[in-house]
Each structure stands twice: as structure tokens, then as C-alpha cells.
Design an enzyme around this catalytic site. Structure first.
Site, PDB file in Angstrom:
ATOM      1  N   GLY A   1       2.770   3.825   1.469  1.00  0.00           N
ATOM      2  CA  GLY A   1       2.949   3.950   2.844  1.00  0.00           C
ATOM      3  C   GLY A   1       3.597   4.947   3.245  1.00  0.00           C
ATOM      4  N   ARG A   2       3.839   5.924   2.217  1.00  0.00           N
ATOM      5  CA  ARG A   2       4.394   7.439   2.292  1.00  0.00           C
ATOM      6  C   ARG A   2       3.791   8.152   1.139  1.00  0.00           C
ATOM      7  NH1 ARG A   2      10.906   7.693   0.932  1.00  0.00           N
ATOM      8  NH2 ARG A   2      10.659   6.303  -0.939  1.00  0.00           N
TER       9      ARG A   2
ATOM     10  N   GLY B   1       0.824  -1.171   0.084  1.00  0.00           N
ATOM     11  CA  GLY B   1      -0.135  -0.020  -0.036  1.00  0.00           C
ATOM     12  C   GLY B   1       0.974   1.374   0.128  1.00  0.00           C
TER      13      GLY B   1
ATOM     14  N   LYS C   1       4.176  12.404  -2.352  1.00  0.00           N
ATOM     15  CA  LYS C   1       5.127  11.328  -1.723  1.00  0.00           C
ATOM     16  C   LYS C   1       5.789  11.769  -0.737  1.00  0.00           C
ATOM     17  CE  LYS C   1       8.343   7.761  -3.561  1.00  0.00           C
ATOM     18  NZ  LYS C   1       8.836   7.147  -4.639  1.00  0.00           N
TER      19      LYS C   1
ATOM     20  N   ASP D   1       4.321  -4.411  -7.274  1.00  0.00           N
ATOM     21  CA  ASP D   1       3.855  -3.342  -6.640  1.00  0.00           C
ATOM     22  C   ASP D   1       4.138  -2.012  -7.423  1.00  0.00           C
ATOM     23  OD1 ASP D   1       5.684  -4.257  -5.076  1.00  0.00           O
ATOM     24  OD2 ASP D   1       5.640  -2.177  -4.146  1.00  0.00           O
TER      25      ASP D   1
ATOM     26  N   ASP E   1       7.255   4.999  -9.338  1.00  0.00           N
ATOM     27  CA  ASP E   1       8.170   4.808  -8.273  1.00  0.00           C
ATOM     28  C   ASP E   1       9.753   4.727  -8.612  1.00  0.00           C
ATOM     29  OD1 ASP E   1       5.862   4.450  -6.830  1.00  0.00           O
ATOM     30  OD2 ASP E   1       5.742   2.306  -6.944  1.00  0.00           O
TER      31      ASP E   1
ATOM     32  N   ARG F   1       3.407  14.139  -7.538  1.00  0.00           N
ATOM     33  CA  ARG F   1       3.198  13.208  -8.754  1.00  0.00           C
ATOM     34  C   ARG F   1       2.053  13.379  -9.256  1.00  0.00           C
ATOM     35  NH1 ARG F   1       5.955   7.409  -7.167  1.00  0.00           N
ATOM     36  NH2 ARG F   1       3.902   7.158  -5.999  1.00  0.00           N
TER      37      ARG F   1
END
Length: 655
Positions: A217-218, A215, A238, A407, A417, A308
Site C-alpha cells: 500500500g505504500r 498488498g 517505502k 502478510d 516490516d 529497503r
């Protein structure tokens, strides 16, 4: 259920140059600014006219446009011309009027204030959410998201850098970057009017092992908006603080990693590679403790947050997590798939029997897959093709993602990412920028195509587990990945060499030579356009155009390169393409400037001392990677010796 999700890599492998075995590879056919797969633009035929991209609409009217590609899709505010244009009979007066109207339309475009953005929170509205809104780390069941607000502490946040081209995507007035409260809003300290923040729930395979719930997380999505071109965009911070998915982490980000994410998002877009984007980067004014090398030596670093932007941040793992939880959550997979097709793959909804999208798998006696009979199968195939196109694009510019867990794989086929990424300097197929990946080099440059297929296998298995597609349809999606990737790879490598057709032996020998001598990947292909199609050039002069990158070679290696260049010149002569035309074409596919890790580090070093000018300069250079840019030659130089130290050429997953 998990056993079903862990589908092994298909046994079918493709044949590649020996230096790259046992790895897959593929690449693209269209213009230098890599166009998306044909499935992306089902309603248009793409072609090139003197440097302008033009589209024939399904109605047959020529649309003239300076098109922009974002996240692998082609967007434009095109002006329609009548069909005589296709036949070359459009009058000069008519062209002038149309161009004038197009300019007027652009000039009249009024940017919006932040308060006036057109929000439409479809993800929250249409999908099940977590009934809790706290940020206590926990397993979130039966939900696609948790409503949670940014919570990072800030102290006089500052705007470091921003992208005006992303602001244009959002219809945002660039003057908004000058607002004194802009850093407060995009650090999460002040709410964005109209937003509806949430963190997404997803799972994933990490380094080949199922990791369960992961998930955001940040990362906290501020919401979705619709622009004037009816495009849907999500804004996400982010490093904005803890969420239920943070586990034992603090939910924060440091300036070092945020600069890398901001710059690479925009650099990849300028290279024509599908990617998430970055609107802005702000410092928080607070420090964050990080142990960069996991060696027990943590230190405080400046905190920062990147905004983002993407049409969606949905990942393979967004579907995997619900399928992994069994019967109770399996319906969520179907609901999420339907939502994704409805909002992000509308062409799939429009497929009908008249399109005859039936395909025979494999050899004699094999089954037939009809993509008009099952929209989820058609969607799986398009996800596979987009992924193949994406990975092929990475291989073309020598980009290594570093953490290709499921992910970190976008269902829209976007690069997503940016952690320990790296562009190749010296050509090394086994290069990985990720220190965590060193033992097995699972995610090294040469393995990326195979990993793309492995991840598609996991995604297809998830849809099979939810009974949305059959095993035959899952296998066909993987087969399409392989075919698409090979087509794209061969096309890109052919165009990188300026040849009219693929020459496997020539390219295989070239890559072996480059690997043997650790030749700079980017500069070699850029210099290759200087080779003349002249078989009379003496052996002593053959390597002169490549001298800046063919360094410290003994007699044997020099002879190997002379032999290759002689064969290459024979191919050039046979092609009949004039040298000047070939040079222009090659320079439009082989960038001069790429975001080398040492360039990032130089900008980071200055920024950590409060000087953000190098970040801005680097952004400007990377916005035009195919242009010569006189005066900016230093950004195309071979990396210095210090560029190979840990923390520059290689980083950890947390970086």
C-alpha cells in the site's frame, strides 16, 4: 476455501519454563553471529577457527573467508586454499600469498554507478501481472503485481543516512551517496535507470482474522538486480506514494517511522539476525498528516522514504491471497511457488533420492514423509525451519516484532516490516510494543513462538489448498518448526549462560526471577559474564557483579537471587571452562548495545529539528553491538523514566 486456509493451531505444545507458558520457545547452536539453519547451507559444513568463519566446499577444498551474513544466508568472496590446510600443514608462505591475493581481489573491486547496476526483473518477467497501471484502490485479480511508479510529492529531498555495507551488497560505489541527484532518485522523484517499478499483491491474516487483499500500500519495488556474486536483490521504496493496494491511505511514510525502520533493519543484521536491509533514508521535504494514537488528534510530521533491500519481499500472504480466491487463481500459487524455489531455494531443486530425506511422523504406525518425492514439501519444511530459526533469534535478544500478521512473515525467514517493534528493557514476557495489540496481547514477546507456528499452519494450509503438499506433509512442516525452534532456543539460552549443556531448571528459575523483578534483559546477560566460577565467594559478595541491574530488592528477593547465583556457580565449576574464556564466549552472544526505543526516539527528536547526526551515530554504535565501544557507554544505559511514555515504548500499527 477460507475455512481451509484458517487451519487451527496444532494441539501439540512444547514444555517451557512456567513463566513462559503456554508459549513456545527455541534457539541456535552455531557461532555468536547466529548462523542460519543447516538447510540454508546444504553444500557446506560450518565451523569456527579463531574468530574466522570457514567453509569446506563440497569439493573438499578449504575456503578461507571473512564471511558476511545477510538475511540469514552466509555470503563470501572466499579464496580457495589447498586441502593440506585442513590438516594444519599449510606453509606460512602459502598462507601469506593467499591472504595477499584475497586483499588484492578486494582492493580491485570496483563499485558501480547507479546507471550501471545489473538489473534482472525476474518477478515481473515470469509471473502474471495486472493489466492496469493506475493507482485507483481496487481488488487486483489474477495478478502477482501491478506496475506503478513512485508518486510521493517531494520538495528539495535530503539524504539523512545510508548503509555502506548494503551498498557493497549491491556492488554500488559508496561515492554514489554523494551525488546531488541521489535524494531525488531515492525519493522516487527521478526514475532509477534500468528499474521496473511495481507493487506486490498479497493478502493475510491480521490479528488472527483473514483480511483479504492487502498488498504493497505504500511500498514500491524499483526492481531486482544481480550482483557480482550472482546474488539477487530487490530495491524497494517505502512511503513512495499510492498504489492500487493503498485502500484509503495516502501511501506515504513519516520521518519518525522511517528512522525506526532504517536503524532496526541495520541493527538486526549486525546482531546476526536474518532481516531485510536498508540502503538509505531520505526526507521528502513535505509534511504528512498522521494520527499516531488514533485519538482524533492528527498532526503534521516530516515525510520520509526508506530504500529497503532484500533478496525477496515475498510473504506468506503472497501465496494466501491467490489460494483464497479459489479455483481460478489456484494455479498462480503453484507458479509463484515454483518461481520462489527456482530463484531463492535452488538447493530444493537439487534434492535427489540419494539424499534419503524420508522422515517418520509422530509415534508408532504413523506415516512417512519423503521430502525427495515432492519439492514443494521440502520447501515448506525449509520455510518452517527458517521461521523457527528467526523467531528463536528474536527471543535470544529480547526482540518483539509487534505485528506478526501473515502478510508480515517472509518466506525467506527474514525479519520484515518494522512497525511498532521493541527490544525488551525490563523483562516482561507479556510485553507488546503495539497499542493495537493491547486488548489480547496476541503478539507479545512470549507469544511469538506460538504465533510463528500458527502462521506456518496458515502457510501450509495454503499449499495444501493448492494441492502442492498433502496434509501429512503440512503436518510435518509444523512438526519441524517445533523441533527446530526448541533446538535453537535451548542452544541460545545455554550459550547466553556460558554453559556447555542445557539446564532447564536453572534457566526456568532465572526467567522467573527476571520477570518477578523486572530485570533489564540485555544488561543482565551482559553482566552475567562477570560472575566467577568460585564457590568460596561469600553470600554478601555473590550479587556484586549483577548489582547494576538488581535494583530495589527486599530481603526475600535478594535471597532468591543469591540461591540462583550459587547454583549457577556450581554449574560453572562443573563445566571446567576458564572464566576468561567463558566471558569472551558469553560477550559474543549477549550484546551490549541494542536498539532500545528511547534511543530511537532521541534520534527522531533531533532529526525532526533538522539534526541527523544522532541517527548516524546510533547507526555506527549498532553496527558493533557485541563490542565494548569505549566512550559509547550511554547507549547501553537503563532507559530513563520518560522512555515508558506512550509513543516511545509503545506505538500503533500505523507508526
Amino acid at each position: 476455501m477460507l475455512a481451509h486456509l484458517s487451519m487451527p493451531l496444532p494441539s501439540t505444545r512444547l514444555s517451557f519454563p512456567t513463566v513462559l507458558r503456554p508459549i513456545l520457545f527455541y534457539f541456535p547452536k552455531s557461532s555468536s553471529r547466529l548462523l542460519p539453519p543447516t538447510t540454508f547451507c546444504r553444500q557446506f559444513t560450518i565451523f569456527r577457527v579463531t574468530g574466522r568463519k570457514s567453509l569446506f566446499s563440497s569439493a573438499g577444498r578449504l575456503r578461507s573467508t571473512v564471511a558476511c551474513e545477510v538475511g540469514g544466508r552466509l555470503f563470501s568472496g572466499a579464496a580457495s586454499m589447498d586441502s593440506s590446510a585442513r590438516e594444519g600443514t599449510l606453509s606460512l608462505e602459502s598462507m601469506t600469498d593467499n591472504l595477499k591475493n584475497q586483499r588484492l581481489g578486494n582492493d580491485e573491486r570496483v563499485g558501480l554507478r547507479l546507471e550501471d547496476l545489473n538489473w534482472d526483473h525476474s518477478f515481473v518477467r515470469e509471473l502474471p501481472g495486472d493489466p492496469r497501471t493506475d493507482t485507483i484502490p481496487r481488488e487486483v485479480l489474477h495478478a502477482c503485481y501491478t506496475k506503478v511508479s513512485p508518486s510521493a510529492e517531494v520538495d528539495n529531498p535530503k539524504l539523512v543516512a545510508w548503509s555502506e555495507s548494503v551498498a557493497e551488497l549491491l556492488d554500488l560505489d559508496p561515492k554514489e551517496f554523494e551525488r546531488p541527484d541521489f535524494p531525488l532518485i531515492f525519493s522516487g522523484a527521478s526514475p532509477l535507470v534500468g528499474g521496473m517499478p511495481y507493487a506486490q499483491c498479497y493478502g493475510g491474516h491480521q490479528f488472527g482474522m483473514w483480511a483479504g487483499q492487502l498488498g504493497d500500500g505504500r511500498a514500491i519495488t524499483l526492481g531486482e538486480l544481480l550482483n557480482s556474486r550472482h546474488e539477487r536483490w530487490e530495491l524497494q521504496l517505502k512511503g513512495a506514494g499510492k498504489t492500487p493496494y493503498s485502500r484509503f491511505a495516502d501511501g506515504l511514510a513519516v520521518l519518525r517511522s522511517s528512522i525506526r525502520e532504517f536503524l532496526c533493519s541495520e541493527a538486526m543484521n549486525s546482531l546476526g539476525i536474518p532481516t531485510t536491509r536498508a540502503l538509505c533514508l531520505v526526507t521528502t521535504g513535505k509534511y504528512v498528516t498522521r494520527d499516531m494514537f488514533y485519538d482524533g488528534n492528527p498532526k503534521e510530521e516530516p515525510g520520509a522514504i526508506v530504500c529497503r533491500v532484500a533478496q525477496s519481499f515475498l510473504r506468506f500472504g503472497s501465496f494466501q491471497i491467490h489460494a483464497s480466491r479459489g479455483k481460478e487463481d489456484i494455479d498462480i500459487v503453484k507458479a509463484l511457488a515454483g518461481y520462489t524455489i527456482r530463484h531463492h531455494f535452488p538447493n530444493i531443486e537439487k534434492i535427489n533420492k540419494g539424499e534419503s530425506l524420508s522422515f517418520k511422523m509422530g509415534g508408532e504406525g504413523s506415516s512417512v514423509v519423503d521430502l525427495t518425492a515432492n519439492k514443494y514439501a521440502a520447501w515448506a519444511v525449509e520455510v518452517a525451519e527458517r521461521t523457527a530459526y528467526l523467531v528463536a533469534s528474536w527471543q535470544g535478544v529480547g526482540f518483539t516484532h509487534g505485528v506478526l500478521n501473515t502478510d508480515n512473515m517472509s518466506v525467506l525467514g527474514l525479519s520484515i516490516d518494522y512497525g511498532p517493534f521493541g527490544f525488551l528493557d525490563a523483562f516482561d514476557p507479556s510485553y507488546t510494543p503495539n497499542t493495537t495489540d493491547l486488548p489480547g496481547r496476541r503478539y507479545c514477546f512470549a507469544n511469538q513462538p506460538d504465533i510463528g507456528l500458527w502462521n506456518i499452519a496458515q502457510f501450509s494450509a495454503t499449499l495444501s489448498a493448492a494441492k502442492l503438499i498433502s496434509d501429512e506433509e503440512a503436518n510435518y512442516a509444523m512438526e519441524r518448526y517445533g523441533t527446530k525452534f526448541m533446538d535453537e532456543y535451548q542452544s541460545i539460552m545455554t550459550r547466553k549462560l556460558g554453559l556447555p549443556k542445557y539446564n532447564k531448571q536453572l534457566i526456568s528459575k532465572l526467567l522467573n526471577n527476571m520477570a518477578d523483578d523486572k530485570v533489564d534483559y540485555t544488561n543482565f546477560f551482559r553482566l552475567l559474564s562477570n560472575v566467577k566460577a568460585d564457590p568460596s565467594i561469600s553470600k554478601d559478595e555473590l550479587l556484586v557483579p549483577l548489582k547494576p541491574v538488581l535494583l530495589d530488592m527486599g530481603k526475600e528477593r535478594k535471597e532468591a537471587w543469591i540461591s540462583w547465583v550459587q547454583t549457577y556457580i556450581e554449574e560453572l565449576v562443573a563445566s571446567g571452562i576458564p572464566d576468561d574464556q567463558r566471558k569472551v564466549a558469553m560477550n559474543s552472544i549477549n550484546p551490549k548495545f541494542i536498539l532500545r526505543n528511547y534511543l530511537c526516539q532521541s534520534a527522531i527528536d533531533a532529526a525532526e529539528q533538522g539534526d541527523y547526526e544522532e541517527v548516524k551515530r546510533l547507526l555506527k554504535v549498532m553496527e558493533r553491538p557485541y563490542d565494548e565501544q569505549p566512550g559509547m557507554e550511554k547507549y547501553a544505559r537503563l532507559p530513563p523514566a520518560w522512555a515508558y511514555r506512550p509513543g516511545v515504548c509503545m506505538l500503533s500499527c500505523s507508526s
